[in-house]
Structures are given as C-alpha cells and as structure tokens.
Design an enzyme around this catalytic site. Structure first.
Site, short mmCIF file in Angstrom:
data_model
loop_
_atom_site.label_atom_id
_atom_site.label_comp_id
_atom_site.label_asym_id
_atom_site.label_seq_id
_atom_site.Cartn_x
_atom_site.Cartn_y
_atom_site.Cartn_z
CG ASN A 292 -6.52 1.61 11.40
OD1 ASN A 292 -5.35 1.82 11.17
ND2 ASN A 292 -6.90 1.10 12.56
CB THR A 293 -9.60 5.74 12.92
OG1 THR A 293 -8.26 6.01 12.51
CG2 THR A 293 -9.93 6.55 14.16
CE LYS B 271 -3.39 2.66 2.57
NZ LYS B 271 -4.03 2.89 3.89
N GLY C 157 -8.41 9.09 9.55
CA GLY C 157 -8.78 9.13 10.96
C GLY C 157 -9.84 10.14 11.33
CB ALA D 148 -8.50 7.70 4.44
N GLY D 149 -11.23 7.96 6.30
CA GLY D 149 -12.37 8.81 6.58
C GLY D 149 -13.66 8.09 6.89
#
Length: 257
Positions: A206-207, A97, A158, A184-185
């Site tokens: 992830n977050t 990645k 995040g 992301a986001g």
C-alpha cells in the site's frame, strides 16, 4: 505459471493492493490498472458500501475484474472486528482481512484477539485472511481454525523497512498449508521480489505505491518485480555453493598449448 488459489478463488496476479493514502481516487484507479492486481483491500470505515458514488473509493475499482476484500482496520479487539465483518457481509462482502491493532504507535496486531475473532468468523462462514506478526505458532493456530490464508508482516505498517522478519517468515512459509501473503513494511519492488523468492504466495503493498511520486509507475514496477520473481522460482534457480565453479571448461586451451 500456476495460479494462486485462496479459498475457492483463483488469482493470476500475486500482487494485492491496499487502498489507503492515495492522493485521489484517480491516482488509486491508475495504480490499480498499472499493477494488474485482482484483489484490493479497503477499510470498511472509509467507504459507503451501499452507495459507491463518484467520490467513494469503491468507484475507482472495476468490480468485474477485481475482488474487494474489506478489512477491519480500526478494530481494537475481537468483538469490534467481528461487528465490522458482519456489517461488511450485510453489504455483500464475505472475504475479510482481519486486522486488530490496539497499539497506536506501531500498529502491531494483537495475537490473542486476532485468534478469538478468526475462530468466530470462520465458524460464521467468512473467508478470513488475518494480518499477524510473523509468528509461526500463531500462523498454524489460525490455519487450524479455518483461515484461508495468513498475512504476516515484514515490518510495521507503512514503515517501508522491508523484510525485517525474514527468519520467521521462512518458518511460516515452510509450515503453512494455506497461502502466505506478506503484508506490511514492503517498501521497494526488490522487497516484494525477495518475499516471493523465499516462497511467499503473494504480497500486499500500500504505502510504497500510494506515497510514491508516481503511484502508477511504482505499481507497475511492483507488478514486474513480483512476476519476475515468480517466473524465476518456477524456472528453478541454480543452487548456491561455498566454492567457485568455472563457467567454462578448465581444459579449453589444453589442446592448444
């Protein structure tokens, strides 16, 4: 449902997981198990690729079931990203990645350096999945140099803001001939479902999972959202229209009255 194919590998799950921000190795392991994911991404700088000891992040991953995609997080330019990727290959990891974000505030990817690094890594035979802004032109350039997928952001890393780049994501999805993974986001299962419903091939989260009160339960919620959205897409949703349409025959009571 049709499996997702990236490069020469097939995936049943369309939910990929990041491994940062988890409170412990056990929390990460539980989330991975609950999510049903077959792909996780790890920053090379956070792991010891030569010794996955009891405290190492790699020890939380069942390598027989789950592919590890190393990422170049921390790289500020193409030269650094290529160097990180080569370290990963030396340890047996060829799926990368590609992340290059010199901006410390918003962590937005550098399009110029990303294209340079992707070109070189593809020429070296890496399977490259670049993390990019939701830029349709850049996405096509990266596809043209040999990237096996593109990973446009929905919002800053995040931030949990959801699909703030929806209009551009739709164009990328429409034009892409390689898988599009929204990365992301994404902050809620509904965000992930919306990405799949609009045509994205997968999402990476992830977050939203790692920072949840119960990461394993949240991972399961994301898995269910992604699976249901994909199932609905395959089923063929009814089209929208500008006017009302009766769900029952208009003459139901005509014969009675």
């Amino acid at each position: 449902m049709k499996p997702l194919i990236i490069g020469d590998k097939e995936y049943k799950s369309r939910l990929f997981l990041g491994t940062g921000k988890f409170s412990s190795k056990d929390a990460l392991h539980s989330a991975i198990e609950s999510s049903g994911t077959e792909m996780v991404t790890c920053a090379l700088r956070r792991i010891d690729v030569h010794d996955a000891g009891s405290d190492d992040i790699l020890a939380a991953i069942d390598h027989d079931k789950i592919e590890v995609m190393l990422n170049t997080s921390g790289a500020r330019n193409a030269k650094e990203a290529v160097k990180i990727a080569k370290f990963g290959r030396a340890a047996g990891y060829n799926t990368i990645k590609l992340e290059i974000h010199p901006d410390p505030t918003y962590l937005l990817p550098d399009p110029y350096e990303t294209l340079i690094a992707a070109t070189e890594l593809c020429e070296l035979g890496f399977k490259v999945l670049p993390y990019i802004n939701a830029d349709p032109v850049l996405a096509k350039r990266l596809e043209d140099v040999g990237c096996v997928a593109v990973m446009p952001l929905g919002a800053p890393i995040g931030s949990n803001q959801g699909l703030q780049t929806e209009a551009m994501l739709r164009i990328i999805i429409e034009q892409a001939k390689v898988p599009v993974i929204v990365d992301a986001g994404i902050g809620l299962p509904s965000h992930a479902a919306a990405a799949i419903e609009m045509g994205a091939d997968a999402v990476l989260v992830n977050t939203a999972i790692a920072a949840a009160g119960d990461p394993a339960k949240m991972a399961k919620a994301f898995a269910m959202a992604v699976e249901s959205a994909e199932m609905a897409k395959v089923a063929g949703p009814a089209g929208t229209q500008s006017h009302a349409s009766a769900t029952s025959p208009n003459n139901t009571f005509d014969e009675i009255f």
